[in-house]
Design a protein around this motif. Structure first.
Motif, PDB file in Angstrom:
ATOM      1  N   ARG A 297       0.855  -1.184   0.000  1.00 49.18           N
ATOM      2  CA  ARG A 297       0.000   0.000   0.000  1.00 49.18           C
ATOM      3  C   ARG A 297       0.892   1.235   0.000  1.00 49.18           C
ATOM      4  O   ARG A 297       1.416   1.635   1.043  1.00 49.18           O
ATOM      5  N   PHE A 298       1.064   1.832  -1.179  1.00 49.81           N
ATOM      6  CA  PHE A 298       1.962   2.964  -1.341  1.00 49.81           C
ATOM      7  C   PHE A 298       1.178   4.236  -1.648  1.00 49.81           C
ATOM      8  O   PHE A 298       0.259   4.226  -2.472  1.00 49.81           O
ATOM      9  N   SER A 299       1.556   5.314  -1.002  1.00 43.62           N
ATOM     10  CA  SER A 299       0.891   6.598  -1.220  1.00 43.62           C
ATOM     11  C   SER A 299       1.636   7.427  -2.262  1.00 43.62           C
ATOM     12  O   SER A 299       2.857   7.581  -2.180  1.00 43.62           O
ATOM     13  N   HIS A 300       0.891   7.969  -3.219  1.00 43.39           N
ATOM     14  CA  HIS A 300       1.490   8.902  -4.172  1.00 43.39           C
ATOM     15  C   HIS A 300       1.064  10.344  -3.872  1.00 43.39           C
ATOM     16  O   HIS A 300       1.118  11.212  -4.740  1.00 43.39           O
ATOM     17  N   ASP A 301       0.652  10.600  -2.623  1.00 41.21           N
ATOM     18  CA  ASP A 301       0.175  11.932  -2.240  1.00 41.21           C
ATOM     19  C   ASP A 301       1.231  13.013  -2.480  1.00 41.21           C
ATOM     20  O   ASP A 301       0.905  14.122  -2.924  1.00 41.21           O
ATOM     21  N   LYS A 302       2.482  12.699  -2.182  1.00 39.27           N
ATOM     22  CA  LYS A 302       3.546  13.698  -2.348  1.00 39.27           C
ATOM     23  C   LYS A 302       3.721  14.050  -3.819  1.00 39.27           C
ATOM     24  O   LYS A 302       3.827  15.236  -4.185  1.00 39.27           O
ATOM     25  N   ALA A 303       3.747  13.033  -4.690  1.00 41.54           N
ATOM     26  CA  ALA A 303       3.894  13.280  -6.128  1.00 41.54           C
ATOM     27  C   ALA A 303       2.693  14.048  -6.675  1.00 41.54           C
ATOM     28  O   ALA A 303       2.833  14.907  -7.553  1.00 41.54           O
ATOM     29  N   THR A 304       1.516  13.746  -6.158  1.00 41.04           N
ATOM     30  CA  THR A 304       0.315  14.445  -6.606  1.00 41.04           C
ATOM     31  C   THR A 304       0.351  15.911  -6.174  1.00 41.04           C
ATOM     32  O   THR A 304       0.062  16.815  -6.974  1.00 41.04           O
ATOM     33  N   ALA A 305       0.732  16.163  -4.925  1.00 40.78           N
ATOM     34  CA  ALA A 305       0.737  17.525  -4.388  1.00 40.78           C
ATOM     35  C   ALA A 305       1.833  18.388  -5.010  1.00 40.78           C
ATOM     36  O   ALA A 305       1.604  19.556  -5.345  1.00 40.78           O
ATOM     37  N   GLU A 306       3.028  17.824  -5.176  1.00 43.44           N
ATOM     38  CA  GLU A 306       4.160  18.631  -5.626  1.00 43.44           C
ATOM     39  C   GLU A 306       4.380  18.608  -7.135  1.00 43.44           C
ATOM     40  O   GLU A 306       4.883  19.581  -7.705  1.00 43.44           O
ATOM     41  N   LEU A 307       4.000  17.513  -7.785  1.00 39.06           N
ATOM     42  CA  LEU A 307       4.281  17.371  -9.216  1.00 39.06           C
ATOM     43  C   LEU A 307       3.027  17.477 -10.086  1.00 39.06           C
ATOM     44  O   LEU A 307       3.133  17.700 -11.296  1.00 39.06           O
ATOM     45  N   GLY A 308       1.868  17.256  -9.484  1.00 43.05           N
ATOM     46  CA  GLY A 308       0.645  17.179 -10.285  1.00 43.05           C
ATOM     47  C   GLY A 308       0.427  15.806 -10.887  1.00 43.05           C
ATOM     48  O   GLY A 308      -0.299  15.654 -11.878  1.00 43.05           O
ATOM     49  N   TYR A 309       1.024  14.791 -10.284  1.00 37.74           N
ATOM     50  CA  TYR A 309       0.923  13.416 -10.764  1.00 37.74           C
ATOM     51  C   TYR A 309      -0.481  12.877 -10.509  1.00 37.74           C
ATOM     52  O   TYR A 309      -1.016  12.996  -9.402  1.00 37.74           O
ATOM     53  N   CYS A 310      -1.074  12.258 -11.518  1.00 38.33           N
ATOM     54  CA  CYS A 310      -2.438  11.736 -11.389  1.00 38.33           C
ATOM     55  C   CYS A 310      -2.579  10.469 -12.235  1.00 38.33           C
ATOM     56  O   CYS A 310      -2.738  10.546 -13.456  1.00 38.33           O
ATOM     57  N   PRO A 311      -2.524   9.279 -11.626  1.00 36.74           N
ATOM     58  CA  PRO A 311      -2.600   8.032 -12.398  1.00 36.74           C
ATOM     59  C   PRO A 311      -4.021   7.758 -12.894  1.00 36.74           C
ATOM     60  O   PRO A 311      -5.000   8.169 -12.281  1.00 36.74           O
ATOM     61  N   ARG A 312      -4.114   7.053 -14.008  1.00 35.98           N
ATOM     62  CA  ARG A 312      -5.410   6.733 -14.609  1.00 35.98           C
ATOM     63  C   ARG A 312      -6.037   5.499 -13.979  1.00 35.98           C
ATOM     64  O   ARG A 312      -5.390   4.772 -13.222  1.00 35.98           O
ATOM     65  N   ASP A 313      -7.295   5.263 -14.338  1.00 36.43           N
ATOM     66  CA  ASP A 313      -8.029   4.114 -13.834  1.00 36.43           C
ATOM     67  C   ASP A 313      -7.409   2.818 -14.362  1.00 36.43           C
ATOM     68  O   ASP A 313      -7.051   2.718 -15.534  1.00 36.43           O
ATOM     69  N   MET A 314      -7.317   1.814 -13.500  1.00 31.62           N
ATOM     70  CA  MET A 314      -6.661   0.569 -13.877  1.00 31.62           C
ATOM     71  C   MET A 314      -7.407  -0.172 -14.978  1.00 31.62           C
ATOM     72  O   MET A 314      -6.786  -0.891 -15.775  1.00 31.62           O
ATOM     73  N   SER A 315      -8.723  -0.007 -15.067  1.00 30.44           N
ATOM     74  CA  SER A 315      -9.461  -0.681 -16.132  1.00 30.44           C
ATOM     75  C   SER A 315      -9.030  -0.170 -17.505  1.00 30.44           C
ATOM     76  O   SER A 315      -8.986  -0.932 -18.476  1.00 30.44           O
ATOM     77  N   VAL A 316      -8.684   1.110 -17.590  1.00 26.53           N
ATOM     78  CA  VAL A 316      -8.178   1.686 -18.844  1.00 26.53           C
ATOM     79  C   VAL A 316      -6.817   1.081 -19.175  1.00 26.53           C
ATOM     80  O   VAL A 316      -6.539   0.704 -20.320  1.00 26.53           O
ATOM     81  N   THR A 317      -5.971   0.972 -18.170  1.00 23.50           N
ATOM     82  CA  THR A 317      -4.648   0.377 -18.358  1.00 23.50           C
ATOM     83  C   THR A 317      -4.758  -1.054 -18.864  1.00 23.50           C
ATOM     84  O   THR A 317      -4.068  -1.454 -19.814  1.00 23.50           O
ATOM     85  N   LEU A 318      -5.633  -1.833 -18.256  1.00 22.70           N
ATOM     86  CA  LEU A 318      -5.773  -3.234 -18.651  1.00 22.70           C
ATOM     87  C   LEU A 318      -6.320  -3.371 -20.067  1.00 22.70           C
ATOM     88  O   LEU A 318      -5.852  -4.207 -20.842  1.00 22.70           O
ATOM     89  N   LYS A 319      -7.301  -2.551 -20.420  1.00 24.03           N
ATOM     90  CA  LYS A 319      -7.857  -2.625 -21.769  1.00 24.03           C
ATOM     91  C   LYS A 319      -6.783  -2.284 -22.800  1.00 24.03           C
ATOM     92  O   LYS A 319      -6.645  -2.965 -23.826  1.00 24.03           O
ATOM     93  N   ASP A 320      -6.002  -1.237 -22.537  1.00 23.44           N
ATOM     94  CA  ASP A 320      -4.943  -0.847 -23.475  1.00 23.44           C
ATOM     95  C   ASP A 320      -3.834  -1.894 -23.535  1.00 23.44           C
ATOM     96  O   ASP A 320      -3.237  -2.118 -24.598  1.00 23.44           O
ATOM     97  N   THR A 321      -3.567  -2.540 -22.405  1.00 20.48           N
ATOM     98  CA  THR A 321      -2.555  -3.603 -22.389  1.00 20.48           C
ATOM     99  C   THR A 321      -3.013  -4.792 -23.219  1.00 20.48           C
ATOM    100  O   THR A 321      -2.249  -5.346 -24.016  1.00 20.48           O
TER     101      THR A 321
END
Length: 342
Positions: A297-321
């Motif tokens: 269980r890893f938090s990306h809160d720091k990357a989101t707050a400082e970098l604007g990082y925002c990962p996409r929904d996993m269902s989109v990733t799986l469909k594209d994969t």
């Protein structure tokens, strides 16, 4: 001539190739490092060079002729190994290769280095704690050869940053997504499943993230990251059985029995023979089973707050994969052409 240029090591790997795609799409000038013998992708916007990070002198052509330009180096080259062993080659590439890149970044006055570490380098805290960025890294604090090599390399990068080098570290979680031609283990699992070649599901899960989101995170770290800081690039924790369930919803596929950890460990010799008969590496090892049962269980809160990082929904990733695998028969070491998903 553009004032800025990005140097990407490991440009033929899963993350490296996704990063090159992103950078060229953003109009950036790019030079990519490939291993000798790797085929250079067809991209008129990228200059590819051949070299080995364990041989510092072989990397010089990649950096030469850049006088007057700002060099942004993304060091994505490395060996991902789920065997759990600390092999000499693993250490040479992941640790020695990183130290060579650090020396060259100083010598060529790189504007910034983005080092691609891994969440495996972060010492595990027992559940239910959510894992966040740390400052101290030690091979002795983590389990498995890959994790130990990444911890040692990360420590070297942060030491260099403390000594004045402008360097930022990113920690991707388990990378998944399209564009893989380098043998990503999770892409292999997806490919085996949609081809009906996956014999069973294993109980456990991990934090999985789209390779394109990690590439974007690397670019954001180059643009906005604070020197000497680390940023986790994660998404969310998913059980393996839940990933397969998502695939069944849009593609179909048979339901598999889910082996508990003890049964999966007992089945390892059979899984190894099964993979050998198919001339593939095994999907599961004792170390990968350990990882699937770890606290991921890893938090990306720091990357989101400082970098604007925002990962996409996993269902989109799986469909594209899945669509990538279907369009590229060699992906995931498969041999069958299948119908793309809409």
């Amino acid at each position: 001539m553009q004032d800025r240029i990005f140097i990407v090591t490991g440009a033929g790997g899963h993350l490296g190739s996704a990063l090159v795609r992103l950078l060229t799409g953003e109009g950036e000038a790019v030079r990519g490092l490939l291993l000798p013998g790797q085929q250079a992708p067809e991209s008129p916007c990228v200059r590819y060079f051949y070299g080995d990070v364990t041989d510092k002198e072989s990397l010089r052509p990649l950096l030469d002729g850049m006088k007057g330009r700002e060099l942004y180096v993304v060091h994505a080259a490395g060996i991902v190994d789920i065997s759990g062993e600390v092999s000499e080659r693993l250490w040479q590439v992941n640790v020695g290769g990183t130290k060579n890149v650090l020396e060259l970044c100083r010598e060529y006055s790189a504007k910034r280095l983005v080092y691609v570490s891994s969440v495996h380098a972060i010492p595990e805290r027992e559940a239910p704690f959510v894992q966040r960025e740390v400052k101290d890294f030690s091979p002795g604090a983590v389990v498995g050869g890959y994790a130990k090599s990444k911890a040692a390399a990360t420590r070297a990068v942060l030491d260099a940053a403390a000594g004045g080098l402008d360097a930022v570290v990113v920690h991707p979680s388990g990378i998944l997504g399209p564009y893989d031609s380098a043998g990503n283990h999770i892409v292999q699992l997806v490919a085996d499943y949609i081809r009906g070649k996956l014999p069973a599901c294993v109980k456990g899960g991990y934090d999985f993230v789209d390779v394109r989101d990690v590439a974007k995170g690397c670019l954001l770290a180059a643009q906005k990251g604070r020197a000497g800081e680390c940023y986790i690039l994660s998404n969310g924790r998913y059980e393996i059985r839940d990933l397969l369930k998502m695939i069944r919803r849009f593609h179909g596929g048979k339901r598999l029995c889910t082996l508990p950890a003890w049964a999966a460990r007992a089945a390892l010799p059979g899984l190894k023979l099964y993979a050998k008969a198919r001339k593939q590496r095994p999907l599961y090892t004792r170390y990968s089973l350990y990882t699937l049962g770890s606290n991921s269980r890893f938090s990306h809160d720091k990357a989101t707050a400082e970098l604007g990082y925002c990962p996409r929904d996993m269902s989109v990733t799986l469909k594209d994969t899945v669509n990538w695998v279907l369009a590229h028969p060699a992906a995931g070491a498969g041999r069958h052409r299948l119908r793309p998903v809409q």
